[in-house]
Design an enzyme around this catalytic site. Structure first.
Site, PDB file in Angstrom:
ATOM      1  N   SER A 205       0.875  -1.167   0.000  1.00  0.00           N
ATOM      2  CA  SER A 205       0.000   0.000   0.000  1.00  0.00           C
ATOM      3  C   SER A 205       0.915   1.221   0.000  1.00  0.00           C
ATOM      4  O   SER A 205       1.835   1.300  -0.802  1.00  0.00           O
ATOM      5  CB  SER A 205      -0.932  -0.029   1.215  1.00  0.00           C
ATOM      6  OG  SER A 205      -1.753   1.116   1.277  1.00  0.00           O
ATOM      7  N   TYR A 219      -4.297   9.088  -5.437  1.00  0.00           N
ATOM      8  CA  TYR A 219      -3.394   8.003  -5.038  1.00  0.00           C
ATOM      9  C   TYR A 219      -3.705   7.553  -3.610  1.00  0.00           C
ATOM     10  O   TYR A 219      -3.781   6.353  -3.332  1.00  0.00           O
ATOM     11  CB  TYR A 219      -1.956   8.495  -5.154  1.00  0.00           C
ATOM     12  CG  TYR A 219      -0.901   7.484  -4.757  1.00  0.00           C
ATOM     13  CD1 TYR A 219      -0.599   6.408  -5.585  1.00  0.00           C
ATOM     14  CD2 TYR A 219      -0.195   7.622  -3.561  1.00  0.00           C
ATOM     15  CE1 TYR A 219       0.381   5.493  -5.234  1.00  0.00           C
ATOM     16  CE2 TYR A 219       0.788   6.712  -3.204  1.00  0.00           C
ATOM     17  CZ  TYR A 219       1.071   5.652  -4.039  1.00  0.00           C
ATOM     18  OH  TYR A 219       2.041   4.748  -3.683  1.00  0.00           O
ATOM     19  N   LYS A 223      -4.827   3.764  -2.356  1.00  0.00           N
ATOM     20  CA  LYS A 223      -3.979   3.028  -1.417  1.00  0.00           C
ATOM     21  C   LYS A 223      -4.693   2.776  -0.091  1.00  0.00           C
ATOM     22  O   LYS A 223      -4.400   1.786   0.599  1.00  0.00           O
ATOM     23  CB  LYS A 223      -2.672   3.782  -1.194  1.00  0.00           C
ATOM     24  CG  LYS A 223      -1.725   3.730  -2.395  1.00  0.00           C
ATOM     25  CD  LYS A 223      -1.346   2.291  -2.740  1.00  0.00           C
ATOM     26  CE  LYS A 223      -0.296   2.218  -3.828  1.00  0.00           C
ATOM     27  NZ  LYS A 223       0.115   0.816  -4.132  1.00  0.00           N
TER      28      LYS A 223
END
Length: 372
Positions: A205, A219, A223
């Site tokens: 992650s 992003y 994640k």
């Protein structure tokens, strides 16, 4: 079955009443000291009762790595090969895969006769491609260790991205991990092994899953979804003797890191401050070393470990006797830090009005419109 209080023996009733009376008379300091002492003793008891973790030995084992043609995935492939694993790297670009395999076999002698390293070209954002990677035709024997490393960060402000770009980020970072891990874990579960030799699924992650950062919005969201996948799969995989590990790296040098820096907004750089990126090789060594020690929530630097304390949730702790008090402190400190960040953001956009003006007029950004 619940009994009326009148049926409880007098001595027990008397003891309970005495205990309640003692708690009522106890000062706040003494009360919380008692609670803290109890929690510490309970945690120590849990640690002592936990079976000793076995060292991760991958010699002769099959290790499959997505994103294995560059960055942390490539570094892990090289590290695992030097430790005697039979390595399979997976990525989309054949030329990069071939170059990485050639680099490793040229640089390192096999640990034992018959050791192998090979590649499979696949687009893991497509479910059928991930299934093909772990099919019996492609991979006759199931993997022993899986590393899901594929992903990429595209920096900029969320409002400046088109819907297609937002979807691409989620596909690259979340769906690729989901499909790859789902196909691999399904194959592992189908062919169980001895409880003495657990299999491993390590999923990358990001430290930004704990603490989202302006300029990394799309992003961070993808994640964070990967982090939830890790926590969910960790429990579901228990009956199959599969150990699920979450990896939350900070900055490390790679082709992707260089690309994300090209479009990173200036305000993001200001908030980040001077952040030294470690090498991909160092990142791989840290991750593997922590897995050998039994780590299940792995960060690659002190800042990552501190930020993890903000979002502990139901995830396993890392150095919990230190992390839990730190979490309490961070609950108090974080609003103060956020106030300073918000002040800097307002000052930045006050000085850079183009972004605000464009969106007030209803404009949606081009491929990379974020002001630098």
């Amino acid at each position: 079955m619940i009994f009326p209080i009148s049926e409880i023996p007098d001595k027990v009733t008397h003891s309970i009443l005495e205990g309640v009376s003692a708690l009522q008379n106890m000062s706040h300091t003494a009360f919380w000291s008692t609670v803290l002492g109890f929690l510490v003793v309970a945690r120590i008891a849990v640690i002592l009762a936990t079976p000793k973790r076995r060292v991760l030995d991958i010699k002769g084992k099959k290790v499959v790595i997505s994103g294995g043609s560059q960055g942390a995935g490539a570094a892990l492939a090289e590290l695992c090969y030097t430790k005697g694993a039979n390595v399979v790297i997976v990525s989309r670009t054949v030329s990069k895969l071939e170059a990485q395999v050639q680099k490793i076999v040229t640089k390192h002698e096999p640990v034992f006769e018959g050791q192998t390293i090979r590649y499979i070209s696949a687009d893991l954002t497509k479910e059928e491609e991930a299934i093909r990677v772990f099919s019996e035709e492609t991979m006759p024997a199931p993997p022993d260790v899986i590393f899901s490393c594929a992903g990429a960060a595209e920096t900029g402000f969320i409002l400046d991205f088109k819907a297609s770009q937002l979807a691409r980020a989620f596909s690259t970072n979340y769906l690729s991990a989901l499909f790859f891990v789902h196909a691999g874990t399904t194959r592992m579960a189908k062919e169980p092994i001895s409880p003495k030799n657990p299999r491993y699924v390590a999923i990358f992650s990001s430290v930004l899953a704990f603490y989202p950062l302006l300029g990394y919005g799309q992003y961070c969201a993808s994640k964070a979804a990967v982090r939830s996948l890790i926590d969910s799969l960790r429990v579901e995989a228990l009956p199959f003797n599969i150990r699920v590990v979450g990896v939350f790296p900070g900055n490390f040098q790679s082709e992707g890191f260089e690309e994300e820096n090209k479009s990173k907004p200036e305000i993001t750089r200001q908030i980040e401050g001077p952040s030294q990126a470690i090498s991909a090789e160092e990142c791989a060594k840290i991750v593997f070393a922590q897995m050998e020690k039994g780590g299940q929530m792995i960060t690659t630097d002190l800042i990552g470990w501190i930020l993890q304390s903000i979002a502990l949730s139901s995830s396993p702790r890392s150095f919990s006797l230190l992390q839990i008090p730190l979490a309490i402190f961070m609950c108090i400190f974080s609003p103060v830090w956020n106030a300073f960040v918000n002040r800097d953001v307002r000052k930045y956009f006050h000085a850079n009005t183009e972004y605000v003006t464009r969106h007030q007029r209803g404009g949606v950004g081009s491929e990379n419109p974020t002001p630098q």
